[in-house]
Design an enzyme around this catalytic site. Structure first.
Site, PDB file in Angstrom:
ATOM      1  N   LYS A  42       8.520  48.132  14.436  1.00 20.37           N
ATOM      2  CA  LYS A  42       8.535  46.699  14.225  1.00 20.37           C
ATOM      3  C   LYS A  42       7.114  46.194  13.935  1.00 20.37           C
ATOM      4  O   LYS A  42       6.153  46.559  14.627  1.00 20.37           O
ATOM      5  CB  LYS A  42       9.090  45.980  15.456  1.00 20.37           C
ATOM      6  CG  LYS A  42      10.566  46.229  15.702  1.00 20.37           C
ATOM      7  CD  LYS A  42      11.434  45.549  14.655  1.00 20.37           C
ATOM      8  CE  LYS A  42      12.895  45.651  14.996  1.00 20.37           C
ATOM      9  NZ  LYS A  42      13.746  44.915  14.030  1.00 20.37           N
ATOM     10  N   LYS A 150      25.273  45.894   7.481  1.00 18.60           N
ATOM     11  CA  LYS A 150      25.945  45.855   8.777  1.00 18.60           C
ATOM     12  C   LYS A 150      27.425  45.588   8.525  1.00 18.60           C
ATOM     13  O   LYS A 150      27.776  44.698   7.740  1.00 18.60           O
ATOM     14  CB  LYS A 150      25.346  44.772   9.670  1.00 18.60           C
ATOM     15  CG  LYS A 150      23.883  45.005  10.055  1.00 18.60           C
ATOM     16  CD  LYS A 150      23.373  43.857  10.915  1.00 18.60           C
ATOM     17  CE  LYS A 150      21.972  44.149  11.462  1.00 18.60           C
ATOM     18  NZ  LYS A 150      20.951  44.201  10.416  1.00 18.60           N
TER      19      LYS A 150
END
Length: 265
Positions: A42, A150
């Site tokens: 991240k 997703k």
């Protein structure tokens, strides 16, 4: 309604995830994962700067010199910061950069500028891919080298397969912070894709304090098995949401069911 499609593989590779931690904390974070071959780092966290991002990626590369590394900015950079930071990070052999800027137009600009500079960092669209038309727009505008999908926001596993096919771009299957039940849908999608060139972002169950399945879907050796997951009634009761939240979801699902039923008449 139809069940998951037939799988083309019996297991899927998944990445480990390193949050926006200090470089000194990276070894401990990576130690939580069993044999990761791919790591997502991240970056672009609010309140942090590119120097911290570079140091974090360098720490991951030091611990895992042969792993595939990818970074995820969650749209947190502007165009210039994205280009400059990814140019610096390219030396750590990035597999790709996920959603470096917020919108599709910005993704295209970053991708083209990196190519002009000869920086070998592919660009992935994630947050830009939420409605079923978004992947097609990303492809039409030549804004990304791959898409992150997703199952749930694209309308389920079968619909997600159709969207990926229509987009014509390599796909990485990812998830939110789902229980094993939710993760199993992502695994079913990854297992049914004709090609699976990248590890999936499905290894997140271990981040939860608890699960609703007795046999949690957690990776071993960087892989998740393709299997059906059943929620345990006792665990469902133990971890049930607050009554007002339950009412909110039941109302939403009821409206959705009625809408779908009306379309089938």
């Amino acid at each position: 309604w139809q069940g998951f499609p037939e799988p083309l593989r019996t297991s899927v590779p998944v990445n480990a995830t390193v949050p926006a931690v200090e470089p000194a904390d990276v070894p401990a974070v990576l130690a939580r994962f069993d044999g990761p071959q791919t790591v997502k780092v991240k970056v672009a966290e609010a309140g942090q700067d590119p120097e911290q991002d570079v140091a974090r990626v360098a720490a991951v590369r030091e611990v895992l010199p042969d792993a595939a590394l990818r970074v995820d900015a969650n749209g947190g950079w502007d165009r210039d910061t994205a280009v400059e930071t990814l140019t610096r990070l390219a030396g750590y052999r990035l597999q790709y950069a996920e959603q470096p800027v917020p919108d599709i137009a910005g993704l295209r600009q970053v991708r083209l500028e990196l190519a002009r500079r000869g920086v070998p960092v592919p660009v992935a669209a994630d947050e830009s891919v939420r409605k079923e038309s978004d992947p097609l727009q990303v492809a039409r505008e030549d804004a990304a080298d791959l898409i992150v999908v997703k199952a749930q926001p694209l309308g389920g596993v079968r619909r997600a397969l159709e969207v990926v096919a229509a987009a014509g771009l390599p796909a990485v299957v990812s998830s939110a912070l789902d229980s094993s039940v939710g993760i199993s849908a992502g695994v079913a999608l990854a297992a049914a894709l004709p090609e699976l060139p990248y590890a999936c972002g499905l290894g997140t169950v271990a981040l939860l304090a608890a699960d609703v399945a007795r046999d949690s879907l957690v990776p071993a050796g960087g892989m998740l098995p393709v299997c059906r997951v059943q929620a345990d009634p006792e665990l469902l009761e133990r971890h049930q949401a607050a009554p007002d939240r339950t009412d909110w979801w039941v109302s939403r699902l009821t409206r959705t069911y009625r809408h779908l039923a009306s379309l089938r008449r």
